[in-house]
Design an enzyme around this catalytic site. Structure first.
Site, mmCIF file in Angstrom:
data_model
loop_
_atom_site.group_PDB
_atom_site.id
_atom_site.type_symbol
_atom_site.label_atom_id
_atom_site.label_comp_id
_atom_site.label_asym_id
_atom_site.label_seq_id
_atom_site.Cartn_x
_atom_site.Cartn_y
_atom_site.Cartn_z
ATOM 1 N N GLY A 1 0.833 -1.208 0.000
ATOM 2 C CA GLY A 1 0.000 0.000 0.000
ATOM 3 C C GLY A 1 0.864 1.253 0.000
ATOM 4 N NE ARG B 1 -6.066 6.852 4.789
ATOM 5 C CZ ARG B 1 -6.737 5.956 5.519
ATOM 6 N NH1 ARG B 1 -7.464 6.348 6.545
ATOM 7 N NH2 ARG B 1 -6.677 4.670 5.219
ATOM 8 C CE LYS C 1 0.060 2.017 5.737
ATOM 9 N NZ LYS C 1 -1.417 2.081 5.759
ATOM 10 C CD GLN D 1 -0.656 -5.754 -4.979
ATOM 11 O OE1 GLN D 1 -0.265 -5.044 -4.047
ATOM 12 N NE2 GLN D 1 -1.922 -6.090 -5.123
ATOM 13 C CB THR E 1 -6.171 -7.659 0.581
ATOM 14 O OG1 THR E 1 -7.594 -7.785 0.451
ATOM 15 C CG2 THR E 1 -5.880 -6.381 1.346
ATOM 16 C CD GLU F 1 -13.539 -5.126 3.077
ATOM 17 O OE1 GLU F 1 -12.965 -4.053 3.326
ATOM 18 O OE2 GLU F 1 -13.408 -6.139 3.804
ATOM 19 C CG ASN G 1 37.276 12.154 40.063
ATOM 20 O OD1 ASN G 1 36.252 11.753 40.597
ATOM 21 N ND2 ASN G 1 37.491 13.432 39.793
ATOM 22 C CG ASN H 1 35.958 13.850 19.659
ATOM 23 O OD1 ASN H 1 35.702 15.055 19.727
ATOM 24 N ND2 ASN H 1 35.072 12.947 19.292
HETATM 25 C C1 UD1 Z 1 -8.738 -4.417 4.924
HETATM 26 C C2 UD1 Z 1 -9.805 -5.512 4.891
HETATM 27 C C3 UD1 Z 1 -10.903 -5.168 5.878
HETATM 28 C C4 UD1 Z 1 -10.316 -5.011 7.270
HETATM 29 C C5 UD1 Z 1 -9.184 -3.978 7.255
HETATM 30 C C6 UD1 Z 1 -8.475 -3.999 8.575
HETATM 31 C C7 UD1 Z 1 -9.864 -6.400 2.612
HETATM 32 C C8 UD1 Z 1 -10.587 -6.390 1.333
HETATM 33 N N1 UD1 Z 1 -10.346 -5.609 3.553
HETATM 34 O O1 UD1 Z 1 -9.355 -3.240 4.467
HETATM 35 O O2 UD1 Z 1 -11.892 -6.188 5.907
HETATM 36 O O3 UD1 Z 1 -11.320 -4.618 8.184
HETATM 37 O O4 UD1 Z 1 -8.214 -4.289 6.244
HETATM 38 O O5 UD1 Z 1 -7.537 -2.958 8.646
HETATM 39 O O6 UD1 Z 1 -8.911 -7.139 2.779
HETATM 40 N N2 UD1 Z 1 -2.326 -4.009 0.276
HETATM 41 C C9 UD1 Z 1 -1.452 -4.395 -0.698
HETATM 42 N N3 UD1 Z 1 -1.855 -4.377 -1.986
HETATM 43 C C10 UD1 Z 1 -3.096 -3.991 -2.364
HETATM 44 C C11 UD1 Z 1 -3.985 -3.573 -1.359
HETATM 45 C C12 UD1 Z 1 -3.593 -3.607 -0.048
HETATM 46 O O7 UD1 Z 1 -0.312 -4.761 -0.411
HETATM 47 O O8 UD1 Z 1 -3.373 -4.020 -3.563
HETATM 48 C C13 UD1 Z 1 -1.896 -4.056 1.669
HETATM 49 C C14 UD1 Z 1 -1.775 -2.666 2.299
HETATM 50 O O9 UD1 Z 1 -0.445 -2.187 2.215
HETATM 51 C C15 UD1 Z 1 -2.143 -2.944 3.755
HETATM 52 C C16 UD1 Z 1 -3.125 -4.110 3.656
HETATM 53 O O10 UD1 Z 1 -2.884 -4.721 2.412
HETATM 54 O O11 UD1 Z 1 -1.020 -3.368 4.498
HETATM 55 C C17 UD1 Z 1 -4.574 -3.691 3.784
HETATM 56 O O12 UD1 Z 1 -4.951 -2.873 2.708
HETATM 57 P P1 UD1 Z 1 -5.968 -1.689 2.888
HETATM 58 O O13 UD1 Z 1 -6.199 -1.074 1.550
HETATM 59 O O14 UD1 Z 1 -5.520 -0.784 3.974
HETATM 60 O O15 UD1 Z 1 -7.290 -2.476 3.312
HETATM 61 P P2 UD1 Z 1 -8.558 -1.892 4.040
HETATM 62 O O16 UD1 Z 1 -9.412 -1.179 3.074
HETATM 63 O O17 UD1 Z 1 -8.130 -1.169 5.260
#
Ligand code: UD1
Ligand code: CA
Length: 452
Positions: free
Chosen positions: A13, A17, A24, A77, A83, A158, A363, A372
């Site tokens: 990700g 933010r 991050k 990726q 995810t 979601e 001392n 230094n």
């Molecule tokens: C995700 C969960 C949600 C959960 C929440 C908890 C899914 C679909 N949703 O939502 O149910 O309540 O986390 O915090 O899984 N990431 C990647 N590649 C991507 C997308 C995300 O590596 O293409 C990584 C991000 O860096 C992060 C994690 O996956 O570490 C979660 O991604 P994020 O987009 O923050 O998911 P949420 O929408 O918060």
């Protein structure tokens, strides 16, 4: 019953933010990146293999992963399509693995190994997939755990795709999921992207596994543990949770903290029994404090070793390479860097001691400076056992003060001093008897002449 474990850590990700040039997951908690915390967690939880998924071009993240866990496989990726897609980026690692699979998020650094153990136990009890859930104070944008009338997990919805009834569910998805299925790639491959975000949701795996006759289990943990960091405010919250835990652990191990909430520990701080830490002390990485030592108020330590019974501060600064032997005293406004101090040596006030060594029981007087640095190179100051350096001495390195030698106050020492000698470098004192009395009388006469 536990089978070999592959842990996939998602770190691709962007973390917009955070409003930061730094990726991050490289932001630090207790002096160590969130990614390193999660890698350590995976190790503690018994992962046999580790895969980390990063975005293309995130070289710093890749390097941090390999520096922390040299055996980890790092995958890119290509596009952030969700995810499930992120887990699939580690396809090669998953294909090569026979056993359980756990997915962790690199931005959720506070989960404990015990909790991961409970997830694995759920697999051992026959679940094909196990989700780590929590009761959210404010469920907001978290995925909701949808259960049937028997309380069995049927789906994760979601927030954006949820019905008003589903949005009222407070049991939420932490993001952590464990799988014991024959072919995880087949499950992941069947996940589509027909949803509000047009993303491939890992959470859809629940319904797919169930459709194939597998059971989905839930393990519930405290909300604190699954705090996800998306912005600087949450980073500070995560730090606070980590510090609270570390202070409790330290006290349980016999450390006395007078005001625990004002002491800041590092991920690797080692404190012996009966160590006393006064208020407002900060520990940077790589500090070890021996049994019975006292760290007095407002001291800052990093990369330092403090021997048993030593006394540091108040207002001391120990920098990397400060190695204090048993019963050493380092007092107020003393900075020590890359200097070993032998047993019982003392530097109680106002000094800079950088690069060198101080023998046992030596001392160091107030205001002593180890000069230094010549603007190009750093040099060493070596002080023998039992030597006595008078106040306000400048020791211009490289220089050696022999064992038992004395250095007179105010001296600028540029040449080595032999053992047991006195080195004095200042002009002889000139004293004029009665001078002050005559001076005052002369000034009084002058003043009288002016006012007349
Ligand atoms: C995700 C969960 C949600 C959960 C929440 C908890 C899914 C679909 N949703 O939502 O149910 O309540 O986390 O915090 O899984 N990431 C990647 N590649 C991507 C997308 C995300 O590596 O293409 C990584 C991000 O860096 C992060 C994690 O996956 O570490 C979660 O991604 P994020 O987009 O923050 O998911 P949420 O929408 O918060
Ligand atoms: Ca998130």
């Amino acid at each position: 019953m536990s089978r070999p474990l592959l842990t996939v850590i998602l770190a691709a990700g962007k973390g917009t933010r955070m409003r930061s040039a730094r990726p991050k997951v490289l932001h630090r908690i207790a002096g160590r990146s969130m990614l390193a915390h999660v890698l350590a967690l995976a190790g503690d939880a018994g992962a046999d293999r580790l895969a980390v998924v990063v975005a293309p071009g995130m070289d710093a993240v890749r390097e941090e992963a390999l520096a922390t866990a040299p055996k980890a496989a790092v995958f890119a990726q290509e596009a952030q399509l969700g995810t499930a897609d992120a887990v699939l980026a580690a396809r090669a690692a998953i294909a090569a693995h026979t056993g359980d699979l756990i997915v962790l998020f690199a931005d959720t650094p506070l989960i404990t190994a015990a909790t991961i153990g409970r997830l694995r136990a759920e697999l051992d009890r026959g679940a094909a997939v196990a989700v780590l859930g929590f009761e959210a104070q404010d469920p907001g944008s978290y995925g909701r755990l949808v259960t049937d009338e028997d309380g069995a997990l049927v789906a994760i919805r979601e927030a954006r795709d949820a019905s008003p009834a589903e949005l009222r569910i407070r049991l939420c998805n932490s993001g952590v999921m464990a799988f014991r299925v024959d072919d995880p790639l087949a499950v992941l491959g069947r996940i589509g992207n027909a949803n509000a975000k047009g993303e491939f949701y890992l959470t859809d795996a629940i319904e797919i596994v169930r459709a194939e006759g597998g059971r989905a289990g839930v393990v519930v943990c405290e909300e604190d543990e699954v705090l996800g960091v998306n912005a600087k405010g949450e980073l500070a919250q995560a730090e606070a949770v980590w510090q609270r835990r570390a202070r409790v652990r330290a006290m349980a191990a016999g450390v006395t903290l007078i005001a625990p909430e004002t002491v800041w520990l590092s991920f690797d701080t080692v404190l012996g029994e009966d160590v006393l830490i006064e208020p407002n002390v900060f520990f940077g990485p790589r500090v070890t404090v021996g049994d019975g030592a006292e760290i007095k108020a407002n001291s800052y330590l990093e990369g330092a070793r403090v021997g048993p019974g030593a006394r540091v501060g108040p207002f001391a600064r120990l920098r990397p390479g400060a190695v204090l032997g048993r019963d050493v005293h380092v007092g107020n406004f003393v900075e020590v860097k890359n200097v070993a101090m032998g047993e019982g040596a003392k530097a109680n006030h106002l000094s800079y001691l950088g690069d060198g060594s101080i023998g046992a029981r030596a001392n160091i007087g107030a205001g002593t400076i180890f000069c230094n640095y010549d603007g190009f190179f750093k040099h060493k100051t070596e002080i023998g056992e039992g030597a006595f350096v008078g106040s306000n001495a400048a020791l211009v390195a490289p220089v050696r003060i022999g064992a038992g030698a004395y250095v007179g106050s105010g001296s600028v020492i540029t040449r080595d001093v032999a053992a047991d000698a006195l080195a004095l470098e200042r002009s002889a004192q000139d004293e004029r008897p009665g001078w002050a009395q005559k001076f005052r009388a002369a000034m009084a006469r002058r003043k009288a002449a002016r006012t007349a």
